[in-house]
Design a protein around this motif. Structure first.
Motif, PDB file in Angstrom:
ATOM      1  N   SER A  79       0.810  -1.216   0.000  1.00  0.00           N
ATOM      2  CA  SER A  79       0.000   0.000   0.000  1.00  0.00           C
ATOM      3  C   SER A  79       0.846   1.270   0.000  1.00  0.00           C
ATOM      4  O   SER A  79       0.318   2.359   0.217  1.00  0.00           O
ATOM      5  CB  SER A  79      -0.938   0.000   1.215  1.00  0.00           C
ATOM      6  OG  SER A  79      -0.180   0.015   2.419  1.00  0.00           O
ATOM      7  N   GLY A  80       2.141   1.123  -0.257  1.00  0.00           N
ATOM      8  CA  GLY A  80       2.999   2.292  -0.411  1.00  0.00           C
ATOM      9  C   GLY A  80       3.496   2.892   0.884  1.00  0.00           C
ATOM     10  O   GLY A  80       3.903   4.062   0.914  1.00  0.00           O
ATOM     11  N   LEU A  90       5.559   2.933  -7.506  1.00  0.00           N
ATOM     12  CA  LEU A  90       4.470   3.428  -6.668  1.00  0.00           C
ATOM     13  C   LEU A  90       3.440   4.093  -7.565  1.00  0.00           C
ATOM     14  O   LEU A  90       3.762   5.009  -8.327  1.00  0.00           O
ATOM     15  CB  LEU A  90       4.993   4.431  -5.642  1.00  0.00           C
ATOM     16  CG  LEU A  90       3.904   5.140  -4.809  1.00  0.00           C
ATOM     17  CD1 LEU A  90       3.187   4.149  -3.899  1.00  0.00           C
ATOM     18  CD2 LEU A  90       4.498   6.290  -4.003  1.00  0.00           C
ATOM     19  N   GLU A 115       0.049   6.295  -7.524  1.00  0.00           N
ATOM     20  CA  GLU A 115      -0.768   7.173  -6.674  1.00  0.00           C
ATOM     21  C   GLU A 115      -1.926   7.714  -7.509  1.00  0.00           C
ATOM     22  O   GLU A 115      -1.715   8.239  -8.600  1.00  0.00           O
ATOM     23  CB  GLU A 115       0.072   8.324  -6.129  1.00  0.00           C
ATOM     24  CG  GLU A 115       1.216   7.876  -5.227  1.00  0.00           C
ATOM     25  CD  GLU A 115       2.112   9.033  -4.818  1.00  0.00           C
ATOM     26  OE1 GLU A 115       1.975   9.505  -3.681  1.00  0.00           O
ATOM     27  OE2 GLU A 115       2.928   9.455  -5.655  1.00  0.00           O
ATOM     28  N   PHE A 161      -5.233  10.253  -7.348  1.00  0.00           N
ATOM     29  CA  PHE A 161      -5.894  11.344  -6.630  1.00  0.00           C
ATOM     30  C   PHE A 161      -7.253  11.566  -7.268  1.00  0.00           C
ATOM     31  O   PHE A 161      -7.360  11.894  -8.458  1.00  0.00           O
ATOM     32  CB  PHE A 161      -5.049  12.624  -6.704  1.00  0.00           C
ATOM     33  CG  PHE A 161      -3.637  12.454  -6.209  1.00  0.00           C
ATOM     34  CD1 PHE A 161      -3.326  12.678  -4.870  1.00  0.00           C
ATOM     35  CD2 PHE A 161      -2.633  12.056  -7.073  1.00  0.00           C
ATOM     36  CE1 PHE A 161      -2.026  12.508  -4.412  1.00  0.00           C
ATOM     37  CE2 PHE A 161      -1.330  11.891  -6.620  1.00  0.00           C
ATOM     38  CZ  PHE A 161      -1.022  12.118  -5.282  1.00  0.00           C
ATOM     39  N   GLU A 200     -11.764   8.951   1.790  1.00  0.00           N
ATOM     40  CA  GLU A 200     -10.534   8.626   1.081  1.00  0.00           C
ATOM     41  C   GLU A 200     -10.524   9.299  -0.288  1.00  0.00           C
ATOM     42  O   GLU A 200     -11.425   9.100  -1.102  1.00  0.00           O
ATOM     43  CB  GLU A 200     -10.406   7.109   0.918  1.00  0.00           C
ATOM     44  CG  GLU A 200      -9.099   6.662   0.307  1.00  0.00           C
ATOM     45  CD  GLU A 200      -8.991   5.136   0.219  1.00  0.00           C
ATOM     46  OE1 GLU A 200      -7.877   4.633  -0.013  1.00  0.00           O
ATOM     47  OE2 GLU A 200     -10.029   4.464   0.382  1.00  0.00           O
ATOM     48  N   THR A 256      -7.270   9.589  -1.917  1.00  0.00           N
ATOM     49  CA  THR A 256      -5.999   9.192  -2.521  1.00  0.00           C
ATOM     50  C   THR A 256      -5.796   7.698  -2.300  1.00  0.00           C
ATOM     51  O   THR A 256      -6.063   7.177  -1.216  1.00  0.00           O
ATOM     52  CB  THR A 256      -4.818   9.955  -1.901  1.00  0.00           C
ATOM     53  OG1 THR A 256      -5.031  11.353  -2.049  1.00  0.00           O
ATOM     54  CG2 THR A 256      -3.511   9.578  -2.604  1.00  0.00           C
ATOM     55  N   ARG A 289      -2.832   4.524  -2.907  1.00  0.00           N
ATOM     56  CA  ARG A 289      -1.421   4.254  -3.198  1.00  0.00           C
ATOM     57  C   ARG A 289      -1.212   2.739  -3.261  1.00  0.00           C
ATOM     58  O   ARG A 289      -1.648   2.014  -2.369  1.00  0.00           O
ATOM     59  CB  ARG A 289      -0.516   4.846  -2.101  1.00  0.00           C
ATOM     60  CG  ARG A 289      -0.490   6.357  -2.073  1.00  0.00           C
ATOM     61  CD  ARG A 289      -0.062   6.873  -0.705  1.00  0.00           C
ATOM     62  NE  ARG A 289       1.266   6.429  -0.326  1.00  0.00           N
ATOM     63  CZ  ARG A 289       2.379   7.148  -0.481  1.00  0.00           C
ATOM     64  NH1 ARG A 289       2.312   8.350  -1.045  1.00  0.00           N
ATOM     65  NH2 ARG A 289       3.546   6.693  -0.098  1.00  0.00           N
ATOM     66  N   LYS A 290      -0.542   2.270  -4.296  1.00  0.00           N
ATOM     67  CA  LYS A 290      -0.239   0.853  -4.450  1.00  0.00           C
ATOM     68  C   LYS A 290       1.145   0.705  -5.073  1.00  0.00           C
ATOM     69  O   LYS A 290       1.544   1.505  -5.918  1.00  0.00           O
ATOM     70  CB  LYS A 290      -1.270   0.153  -5.350  1.00  0.00           C
ATOM     71  CG  LYS A 290      -2.684   0.104  -4.779  1.00  0.00           C
ATOM     72  CD  LYS A 290      -2.781  -0.828  -3.574  1.00  0.00           C
ATOM     73  CE  LYS A 290      -4.207  -0.897  -3.042  1.00  0.00           C
ATOM     74  NZ  LYS A 290      -4.303  -1.797  -1.862  1.00  0.00           N
ATOM     75  N   ARG A 332      -0.208   9.309 -10.773  1.00  0.00           N
ATOM     76  CA  ARG A 332       1.246   9.492 -10.758  1.00  0.00           C
ATOM     77  C   ARG A 332       1.935   8.147 -10.542  1.00  0.00           C
ATOM     78  O   ARG A 332       1.546   7.363  -9.667  1.00  0.00           O
ATOM     79  CB  ARG A 332       1.649  10.472  -9.656  1.00  0.00           C
ATOM     80  CG  ARG A 332       3.153  10.759  -9.579  1.00  0.00           C
ATOM     81  CD  ARG A 332       3.415  11.987  -8.736  1.00  0.00           C
ATOM     82  NE  ARG A 332       2.969  11.798  -7.360  1.00  0.00           N
ATOM     83  CZ  ARG A 332       2.663  12.804  -6.521  1.00  0.00           C
ATOM     84  NH1 ARG A 332       2.755  14.071  -6.943  1.00  0.00           N
ATOM     85  NH2 ARG A 332       2.286  12.555  -5.285  1.00  0.00           N
ATOM     86  N   SER A 387       5.791   6.470  -9.876  1.00  0.00           N
ATOM     87  CA  SER A 387       7.168   6.776  -9.489  1.00  0.00           C
ATOM     88  C   SER A 387       7.934   5.485  -9.283  1.00  0.00           C
ATOM     89  O   SER A 387       7.451   4.564  -8.608  1.00  0.00           O
ATOM     90  CB  SER A 387       7.197   7.590  -8.191  1.00  0.00           C
ATOM     91  OG  SER A 387       6.325   8.698  -8.254  1.00  0.00           O
ATOM     92  N   CYS A 436       3.169  11.384 -14.933  1.00  0.00           N
ATOM     93  CA  CYS A 436       1.791  11.670 -14.534  1.00  0.00           C
ATOM     94  C   CYS A 436       0.842  11.686 -15.728  1.00  0.00           C
ATOM     95  O   CYS A 436       1.257  11.864 -16.877  1.00  0.00           O
ATOM     96  CB  CYS A 436       1.715  13.045 -13.854  1.00  0.00           C
ATOM     97  SG  CYS A 436       2.475  13.116 -12.212  1.00  0.00           S
TER      98      CYS A 436
END
Length: 456
Positions: free
Chosen positions: A290-291, A342, A344, A346, A383, A385, A387-388, A422, A424, A437
């Motif tokens: 989950s980052g 990662l 993300e 949003f 929630e 955001t 992240r994975k 995004r 990364s 992005c």
């Protein structure tokens, strides 16, 4: 726990159906090779019958016996070089480990070292609990060998013990006999049955050598789940390995041990190949996925450890870890290494219902490199955001993405609004890898496709 016992019993029952046949291959004359065992050996109650076989760059294809002082003096053993001892574990079929020669050869190619392969096939075949009992005697014999090698001029810190499964705990026993002064122990999926609840004096432990590492690949079955080293690498949570859930594509035996032996083949690959197997310190695999653990500088280790022949797994000598869990994902085939990214997301606007989507990440030639299924929350959720962490098994970058809506046909579909997506490459503290992005994604139809660009 019942499944654990059933799997062990299934393996042992295979002995009743298999008559072990010696497979020596084309071994040159006067060269040592593994013994083989069978039920006849078991019924005759033969002793441990351990033998030690030396391989060096001077004799890479013809193992020399080093069972006593005379053997050592007549061998190519070099006291000025590091020494790596390989110890196999339980051998249900009494045959030579298929990976042993490959591991020894790769060690010799990578470093100018003495490689001593420990053969205890006779004592490790048949019922598992008998092999566990024999492992203590094996530890005494290995300790005697090391003392003989030290008497010829080797140093305690020059020894690196590589123990596979049950052999990992034997390595721990040997290390305790030297008060933890041997240089390193590497446990490749240390055995779980009979050791999961054992005390530190009865299993591999960080105090058994100057540096102890373990690679876990089958911690829910034949391997141990708890950390047993200074650093414990967990491959894909240390349980089900990619490419192993194929019971009909290979023999039942190979299928049952696929997860367990993955640690061996991955370690061999880490020596042979140059792609890094970087792991990330984290409390749980779920937190990593989950980052929550993506920066190699933001923890007590001060860097991310790597699997391979790096000293102390690449960690600083100032760092004194103990039973630190580190996680990494792998691919299904050699060289097993992947990049970690990662992702993300949003959200800008959410609908009245949860909506499921599948994200497919693509390379520059539009080949599929990773998939991720997500449930986008409804507008009542706080929630905004997600992240994975995803794996990427090819060499390159994530260049594009498709998004497929998987929402139920019984509910009205609402547009999916994503303010920013995004991606990364990990670790995040590497400034040479800027994120990519896609902004203002609105998905009205089933599939969306767009290429990534630099983030602003």
């Amino acid at each position: 726990m019942a499944d654990h016992r059933n799997r062990v019993l299934l393996l042992e029952s295979l002995i009743l159906l298999i008559c072990c046949i010696a497979v020596n291959g084309n071994i040159p004359p006067n060269c040592s090779d593994f013994q083989t065992s069978s039920w006849r050996n078991v019924l005759q109650r033969l002793g441990l019958n351990v033998q030690f076989m030396l391989l060096t760059r001077r004799n890479p294809d013809c193992a020399q016996p080093v069972n006593n002082n005379r053997d050592i003096e007549n061998s190519n053993f070099n006291t000025s070089l590091p020494t790596k001892l390989i110890m196999h574990g339980y051998r249900i079929m009494g045959s030579k480990p298929s990976w042993a020669e490959t591991l020894a050869q790769e060690l010799i190619r990578a470093m100018d070292v003495n490689v001593v392969v420990v053969d205890w096939i006779i004592g490790s075949t048949a019922l598992y609990h008998n092999a566990v009992q024999n492992s203590a005697l094996l530890g005494l014999k290995v300790s005697t060998l090391i003392k003989n090698l030290i008497s010829h001029g080797s140093r305690e810190k020059s020894f690196h013990l590589i123990g596979i499964s049950l052999g990992a705990h034997v390595a721990g026993f040997v290390g305790r006999m030297f008060n933890g002064k041997l240089g390193q122990i590497t446990g490749l999926d240390p055995a779980g049955p009979k050791f999961s609840k054992a005390s530190v004096d009865e299993r591999l432990d960080p105090s058994d050598a100057v540096f102890v590492e373990a690679i876990h690949s089958d911690s829910d079955q034949f391997g141990i789940s708890r950390p047993v080293g200074h650093i414990d690498f967990y491959l894909n949570d240390g349980q089900d390995q990619p490419g192993c859930a194929r019971p009909f594509s290979s023999s039942v035996y190979k299928y049952l041990i696929c997860d367990h032996t993955r640690a061996i083949y991955l370690y061999i690959s880490s020596i042979k190949n140059h792609c890094p197997l970087v792991a990330y310190p984290c409390q749980t695999y779920e937190h990593f996925r989950s980052g929550g653990c993506i920066d190699c500088n933001n923890h007590s280790l001060q860097s991310c450890p790597r699997i391979g022949l790096l000293e102390r797994a690449g960690l600083s000598a100032d760092v004194q870890p103990k039973e630190v869990k580190v996680y990494l994902m792998t691919s299904s085939d050699s060289p097993f290494c992947v990049k970690h990214f990662l992702v993300e997301i949003f959200f800008q606007q959410l609908g009245p219902y949860d909506q499921s989507v599948e994200l497919t990440f693509l390379s520059s030639n539009q080949s599929n490199i990773s998939n991720l299924q997500l449930t986008i929350p409804n507008k009542q959720s706080s929630e905004r955001t997600m992240r994975k962490v995803i794996p990427y098994a090819r060499f390159g970058n994530v260049d594009a993405i498709t998004i497929e809506r998987l929402s139920s046909w019984r509910r009205k579909r609402y547009a999916v609004h994503i303010e920013k997506l995004r991606v990364s490459e990990l670790p995040l503290n590497d400034r040479e890898r800027p994120p990519s992005c896609i902004d203002n994604i609105v998905i009205h139809k089933k599939i969306f496709f767009e290429q990534f660009a630099n983030c602003f």
